[in-house]
Design a protein around this motif. Structure first.
Motif, PDB file in Angstrom:
ATOM      1  N   TRP A   1      19.391 -14.980  99.084  1.00 32.25           N
ATOM      2  CA  TRP A   1      19.024 -13.772  99.820  1.00 32.25           C
ATOM      3  C   TRP A   1      18.437 -12.723  98.884  1.00 32.25           C
ATOM      4  N   GLN A   2      19.047 -12.535  97.725  1.00 28.05           N
ATOM      5  CA  GLN A   2      18.543 -11.552  96.777  1.00 28.05           C
ATOM      6  C   GLN A   2      17.188 -11.965  96.204  1.00 28.05           C
ATOM      7  N   ILE A   3      17.047 -13.231  95.855  1.00 29.97           N
ATOM      8  CA  ILE A   3      15.763 -13.715  95.322  1.00 29.97           C
ATOM      9  C   ILE A   3      14.656 -13.526  96.356  1.00 29.97           C
ATOM     10  N   ALA A   4      14.939 -13.880  97.610  1.00 23.67           N
ATOM     11  CA  ALA A   4      13.947 -13.702  98.676  1.00 23.67           C
ATOM     12  C   ALA A   4      13.628 -12.222  98.879  1.00 23.67           C
ATOM     13  N   ALA A   5      14.653 -11.362  98.771  1.00 24.70           N
ATOM     14  CA  ALA A   5      14.439  -9.922  98.945  1.00 24.70           C
ATOM     15  C   ALA A   5      13.528  -9.365  97.864  1.00 24.70           C
ATOM     16  N   ILE A   6      13.664  -9.877  96.627  1.00 23.22           N
ATOM     17  CA  ILE A   6      12.795  -9.444  95.533  1.00 23.22           C
ATOM     18  C   ILE A   6      11.348  -9.826  95.815  1.00 23.22           C
ATOM     19  N   ILE A   7      11.135 -11.085  96.216  1.00 29.50           N
ATOM     20  CA  ILE A   7       9.771 -11.552  96.506  1.00 29.50           C
ATOM     21  C   ILE A   7       9.163 -10.769  97.661  1.00 29.50           C
ATOM     22  N   ALA A   8       9.954 -10.576  98.722  1.00 25.21           N
ATOM     23  CA  ALA A   8       9.453  -9.863  99.895  1.00 25.21           C
ATOM     24  C   ALA A   8       9.123  -8.413  99.558  1.00 25.21           C
ATOM     25  N   ALA A   9       9.951  -7.783  98.718  1.00 24.60           N
ATOM     26  CA  ALA A   9       9.703  -6.398  98.330  1.00 24.60           C
ATOM     27  C   ALA A   9       8.391  -6.275  97.563  1.00 24.60           C
ATOM     28  N   TYR A  10       8.107  -7.267  96.717  1.00 23.19           N
ATOM     29  CA  TYR A  10       6.838  -7.246  95.987  1.00 23.19           C
ATOM     30  C   TYR A  10       5.661  -7.497  96.924  1.00 23.19           C
ATOM     31  N   ALA A  11       5.807  -8.460  97.833  1.00 26.03           N
ATOM     32  CA  ALA A  11       4.668  -8.930  98.629  1.00 26.03           C
ATOM     33  C   ALA A  11       4.362  -8.080  99.858  1.00 26.03           C
ATOM     34  N   LYS A  12       5.303  -7.267 100.315  1.00 24.39           N
ATOM     35  CA  LYS A  12       5.191  -6.639 101.632  1.00 24.39           C
ATOM     36  C   LYS A  12       3.957  -5.772 101.816  1.00 24.39           C
ATOM     37  N   ASP A  13       3.477  -5.128 100.753  1.00 24.37           N
ATOM     38  CA  ASP A  13       2.320  -4.243 100.896  1.00 24.37           C
ATOM     39  C   ASP A  13       1.080  -4.781 100.202  1.00 24.37           C
ATOM     40  N   LYS A  14       1.096  -6.102  99.870  1.00 21.15           N
ATOM     41  CA  LYS A  14      -0.032  -6.686  99.149  1.00 21.15           C
ATOM     42  C   LYS A  14      -1.035  -7.375 100.071  1.00 21.15           C
ATOM     43  N   GLY A  15      -0.643  -7.615 101.326  1.00 22.41           N
ATOM     44  CA  GLY A  15      -1.578  -8.217 102.275  1.00 22.41           C
ATOM     45  C   GLY A  15      -1.879  -9.686 102.026  1.00 22.41           C
ATOM     46  N   TYR A  16      -0.883 -10.452 101.565  1.00 21.25           N
ATOM     47  CA  TYR A  16      -1.123 -11.880 101.344  1.00 21.25           C
ATOM     48  C   TYR A  16      -1.302 -12.605 102.676  1.00 21.25           C
ATOM     49  N   ASP A  17      -2.325 -13.428 102.733  1.00 24.86           N
ATOM     50  CA  ASP A  17      -2.592 -14.219 103.932  1.00 24.86           C
ATOM     51  C   ASP A  17      -1.750 -15.487 103.973  1.00 24.86           C
ATOM     52  N   LEU A  18      -1.457 -16.031 102.799  1.00 21.95           N
ATOM     53  CA  LEU A  18      -0.733 -17.294 102.735  1.00 21.95           C
ATOM     54  C   LEU A  18       0.152 -17.303 101.491  1.00 21.95           C
ATOM     55  N   ILE A  19       1.398 -17.724 101.667  1.00 18.05           N
ATOM     56  CA  ILE A  19       2.344 -17.830 100.563  1.00 18.05           C
ATOM     57  C   ILE A  19       2.830 -19.273 100.480  1.00 18.05           C
ATOM     58  N   PHE A  20       2.802 -19.820  99.272  1.00 18.59           N
ATOM     59  CA  PHE A  20       3.301 -21.171  99.007  1.00 18.59           C
ATOM     60  C   PHE A  20       4.578 -21.081  98.173  1.00 18.59           C
ATOM     61  N   THR A  21       5.570 -21.897  98.510  1.00 14.16           N
ATOM     62  CA  THR A  21       6.754 -22.064  97.669  1.00 14.16           C
ATOM     63  C   THR A  21       7.094 -23.550  97.634  1.00 14.16           C
ATOM     64  N   GLY A  22       7.945 -23.933  96.674  1.00 11.78           N
ATOM     65  CA  GLY A  22       8.491 -25.279  96.704  1.00 11.78           C
ATOM     66  C   GLY A  22       9.527 -25.389  97.815  1.00 11.78           C
ATOM     67  N   MET A  23       9.812 -26.611  98.236  1.00 12.02           N
ATOM     68  CA  MET A  23      10.810 -26.812  99.292  1.00 12.02           C
ATOM     69  C   MET A  23      12.175 -26.275  98.869  1.00 12.02           C
ATOM     70  N   GLN A  24      12.542 -26.510  97.595  1.00  8.11           N
ATOM     71  CA  GLN A  24      13.814 -26.056  97.070  1.00  8.11           C
ATOM     72  C   GLN A  24      13.736 -26.091  95.551  1.00  8.11           C
ATOM     73  N   SER A  25      14.727 -25.500  94.904  1.00  5.98           N
ATOM     74  CA  SER A  25      14.780 -25.577  93.445  1.00  5.98           C
ATOM     75  C   SER A  25      15.660 -26.753  93.044  1.00  5.98           C
ATOM     76  N   GLN A  26      15.383 -27.305  91.867  1.00  6.82           N
ATOM     77  CA  GLN A  26      16.129 -28.476  91.428  1.00  6.82           C
ATOM     78  C   GLN A  26      17.513 -28.123  90.891  1.00  6.82           C
ATOM     79  N   ASP A  27      17.724 -26.852  90.540  1.00  8.25           N
ATOM     80  CA  ASP A  27      19.053 -26.506  90.020  1.00  8.25           C
ATOM     81  C   ASP A  27      20.010 -26.079  91.126  1.00  8.25           C
ATOM     82  N   ARG A  28      19.602 -25.197  92.027  1.00  8.45           N
ATOM     83  CA  ARG A  28      20.499 -24.766  93.111  1.00  8.45           C
ATOM     84  C   ARG A  28      20.307 -25.572  94.390  1.00  8.45           C
ATOM     85  N   GLY A  29      19.058 -25.903  94.720  1.00 12.77           N
ATOM     86  CA  GLY A  29      18.807 -26.771  95.870  1.00 12.77           C
ATOM     87  C   GLY A  29      19.180 -26.183  97.214  1.00 12.77           C
TER      88      GLY A  29
END
Length: 258
Positions: A98-126
């Protein structure tokens, strides 16, 4: 078109892991580090889209963590990303999804990105939670576990991997976020000329305190290796003798258990 790809630096899975002194995560000393495997597919797909769109599009790669994540960002830049963003956070490993997603969203919210790519999951926390949570925070359409991707006329057509080997096809209008699964593509190896070009590309550093306002919803209580199990026994010889030997072992074990 503005594109963002989010990556994570993780320990090489061939490393020897042991709990750290705090008992809530692994000891990071003497570990080799690499870009999360699922994120490599995300970077490759984002770069392919950037190449498809040509001039007028921009591809940014973002990563959260200590200084060492700069190496993962540089690899993504060498693969074809235009610019990098490093959210500086020495305690990133202790933050929940939740915190990691909140950081990304806080950065991206006013940047106007049309498309965001992420990996399905991380290999350490999964957890497989960060991508979908970012989409929810930004109000973006979202499709997960993509093994096929196409973009045309402002819409994404994705092929998803479902249970039992079944493939599902989805169509999303942008802005959207997609998470990438193994088999989506074949990530390119950065060439030496592109590695040299990447050294000249801009990497913006942002302290995490400027973005994170959320308290954790979950905390890691303990981190420990699996319990050690007893060794196996290999029986050799003729079948008849092996049967008698096995029966004797089972009788002995049964007696011990009683």
């Amino acid at each position: 078109m503005k594109i963002l790809v989010c990556i994570k630096q993780v320990p090489d899975m061939e490393s020897r892991f042991k709990p750290g002194a705090g008992g809530t995560w692994y000891d990071e000393s003497d570990l080799a580090w690499r870009m999360n495997e699922y994120d490599e597919f995300a970077v490759e797909q984002a770069v392919q889209l950037r190449e498809q769109l040509g001039e007028g599009s921009e591809l940014t790669v973002l990563s959260i963590g200590p200084d060492r994540v700069g190496e993962a960002i540089k690899k993504a830049l060498a693969m074809g990303c235009d610019r990098g963003v490093h959210i500086q956070d020495n305690a990133a490993a202790m933050k929940d999804p939740w915190q990691i997603a909140a950081i990304i969203a806080a950065y991206a919210k006013d940047k106007g990105y049309d498309l965001i790519f992420t990996g399905m999951q991380s290999q350490d926390r999964g957890s497989a939670l960060v991508g979908v949570t970012v989409a929810e925070e930004l109000g973006y359409a979202c499709a997960t576990t993509l093994v096929g991707f196409a973009y045309a006329d402002g819409s994404v057509t994705g092929k998803r991997e479902l249970e039992g080997g079944i493939k599902g096809v989805v169509k999303l209008a942008t802005p959207a976020l997609v998470t990438c699964q193994l088999g989506l593509n074949v990530p390119r190896y950065p060439t030496l000329p592109n590695i040299m070009k990447a050294k000249k590309k801009d990497i913006q550093a942002i302290p995490v305190a400027e973005l994170l306002k959320e308290e954790p919803l979950a905390a890691t209580v303990s981190f420990h290796p699996p319990a050690k199990k007893g060794g196996g026994i290999v029986l050799e010889g003729e079948v008849g003798a092996l049967v008698d030997q096995l029966m004797g072992i089972l009788k002995e074990k049964t007696a011990v258990l009683r």
